[in-house]
Design an enzyme around this catalytic site. Sequence first.
Site, PDB file in Angstrom:
ATOM      1  N   ASP A  14      15.968  -1.616  14.390  1.00 62.17           N
ATOM      2  CA  ASP A  14      16.530  -1.510  13.041  1.00 62.17           C
ATOM      3  C   ASP A  14      16.066  -0.221  12.344  1.00 62.17           C
ATOM      4  O   ASP A  14      14.978   0.286  12.622  1.00 62.17           O
ATOM      5  CB  ASP A  14      16.073  -2.738  12.235  1.00 62.17           C
ATOM      6  CG  ASP A  14      16.936  -2.957  11.002  1.00 62.17           C
ATOM      7  OD1 ASP A  14      17.972  -2.290  10.860  1.00 62.17           O
ATOM      8  OD2 ASP A  14      16.556  -3.805  10.167  1.00 62.17           O
ATOM      9  N   ASN A  62      28.029  -7.025  13.432  1.00 66.35           N
ATOM     10  CA  ASN A  62      28.161  -5.581  13.210  1.00 66.35           C
ATOM     11  C   ASN A  62      29.624  -5.101  13.131  1.00 66.35           C
ATOM     12  O   ASN A  62      29.887  -3.994  12.660  1.00 66.35           O
ATOM     13  CB  ASN A  62      27.419  -4.781  14.296  1.00 66.35           C
ATOM     14  CG  ASN A  62      25.908  -4.787  14.128  1.00 66.35           C
ATOM     15  OD1 ASN A  62      25.161  -4.646  15.107  1.00 66.35           O
ATOM     16  ND2 ASN A  62      25.423  -4.957  12.896  1.00 66.35           N
ATOM     17  N   ARG A 188      13.378 -10.626   9.219  1.00 65.00           N
ATOM     18  CA  ARG A 188      14.474 -11.533   9.576  1.00 65.00           C
ATOM     19  C   ARG A 188      14.618 -11.594  11.087  1.00 65.00           C
ATOM     20  O   ARG A 188      14.293 -10.631  11.784  1.00 65.00           O
ATOM     21  CB  ARG A 188      15.815 -10.970   9.050  1.00 65.00           C
ATOM     22  CG  ARG A 188      16.067 -11.102   7.602  1.00 65.00           C
ATOM     23  CD  ARG A 188      17.510 -10.712   7.293  1.00 65.00           C
ATOM     24  NE  ARG A 188      17.768  -9.284   7.453  1.00 65.00           N
ATOM     25  CZ  ARG A 188      17.521  -8.383   6.508  1.00 65.00           C
ATOM     26  NH1 ARG A 188      17.008  -8.753   5.354  1.00 65.00           N
ATOM     27  NH2 ARG A 188      17.769  -7.106   6.712  1.00 65.00           N
TER      28      ARG A 188
HETATM   29  C1  FPP Z   1      20.431  -1.192  13.370  1.00 60.99           C
HETATM   30  O1  FPP Z   1      20.167  -0.156  12.454  1.00 60.99           O
HETATM   31  C2  FPP Z   1      20.939  -0.628  14.626  1.00 60.99           C
HETATM   32  C3  FPP Z   1      22.182  -0.876  15.147  1.00 60.99           C
HETATM   33  C4  FPP Z   1      23.154  -1.779  14.514  1.00 60.99           C
HETATM   34  C5  FPP Z   1      22.662  -0.203  16.386  1.00 60.99           C
HETATM   35  C6  FPP Z   1      21.605   0.096  17.411  1.00 60.99           C
HETATM   36  C7  FPP Z   1      22.186   0.848  18.542  1.00 60.99           C
HETATM   37  C8  FPP Z   1      21.556   1.818  19.201  1.00 60.99           C
HETATM   38  C9  FPP Z   1      20.192   2.275  18.934  1.00 60.99           C
HETATM   39  C10 FPP Z   1      22.239   2.446  20.370  1.00 60.99           C
HETATM   40  C11 FPP Z   1      21.753   1.713  21.594  1.00 60.99           C
HETATM   41  C12 FPP Z   1      22.016   2.410  22.817  1.00 60.99           C
HETATM   42  C13 FPP Z   1      21.821   1.847  24.036  1.00 60.99           C
HETATM   43  C14 FPP Z   1      22.012   2.671  25.225  1.00 60.99           C
HETATM   44  C15 FPP Z   1      21.434   0.438  24.241  1.00 60.99           C
HETATM   45  P1  FPP Z   1      20.914  -0.147  11.030  1.00 60.99           P
HETATM   46  O2  FPP Z   1      22.162   0.641  11.161  1.00 60.99           O
HETATM   47  O3  FPP Z   1      21.125  -1.562  10.575  1.00 60.99           O
HETATM   48  O4  FPP Z   1      19.886   0.584  10.146  1.00 60.99           O
HETATM   49  P2  FPP Z   1      19.718   0.418   8.565  1.00 60.99           P
HETATM   50  O5  FPP Z   1      19.216  -0.998   8.355  1.00 60.99           O
HETATM   51  O6  FPP Z   1      18.710   1.454   8.207  1.00 60.99           O
HETATM   52  O7  FPP Z   1      21.058   0.648   7.933  1.00 60.99           O
END
Ligand code: FPP
Length: 239
Positions: A14, A62, A188
Amino acid sequence: MANAVPKHIGIIMDGNGRWAQKKHLPRVMGHRQGARTLDKLLNDAKGLGVEHITVYAFSTENWKRAEEEVSGIMGILREYINKYFREYANSDFRVDSVGDLSALSEDLQADIARLKDVSKDRTGIHLTIAMNYGSRDEIKRAVQKIACEVKEGKLDIPDITEELISEHLDSAGTPDPELIIRTSGELRTSNFLLWQSAYSEYYITDKLWPDFTIEDLKDAISVYQSRDRRFGGRNEVVK
Ligand code: FPP
């Protein structure tokens, strides 16, 4: 006595969005950096004794994000799955997935199937990528499979044990995670491995996922090792 190194670690990656925002970059750049962080961590984690790592890459929730962000994450997943196929052809990583892949594009599904197949007999770190994953959805699908088997006469109601339920989850065959790491300070579970984490220890760090390093992973493991795990019992000496 200290706990052994966890064999299976789950990671809620996250904070990608906040990382990008702080740098005045589009959110997708945060996910891109997050994928690089994972890539580096997997290589750095070799030799620690961790056998399975499950990462939460895209949840069933998502899809509600802006189309641009959803397609950005899907593009990054596809890129890395292909990179793992090409570059890890001679490596020892085994790659798997949990989640309902049927909602992903057919190209991505085919790339995932190809990578799973080519890596299935490898003995190095077993990486499971959670894509279009939600625990409730996974449990719902497991219940549907079990109900079908009961209906077809393959199972009787008393055959429905905790083990049988585990065997019908997407994660069947992988031991439950001893440790779940969540970055960016949120408290969470976010629908991640709910059944499998019944007795997992949680480690929350304020670090945003793109800033997470092998030193943070080692810290999480050493905090885990110092915890008193009682599994609902008591660890006092019986007199
Ligand atoms: C949550 O951060 C992250 C995600 C919804 C996507 C995670 C995906 C990757 C790191 C790419 C994975 C790649 C591979 C190869 C498995 P957020 O967007 O909710 O962050 P925020 O809470 O700061 O908005």
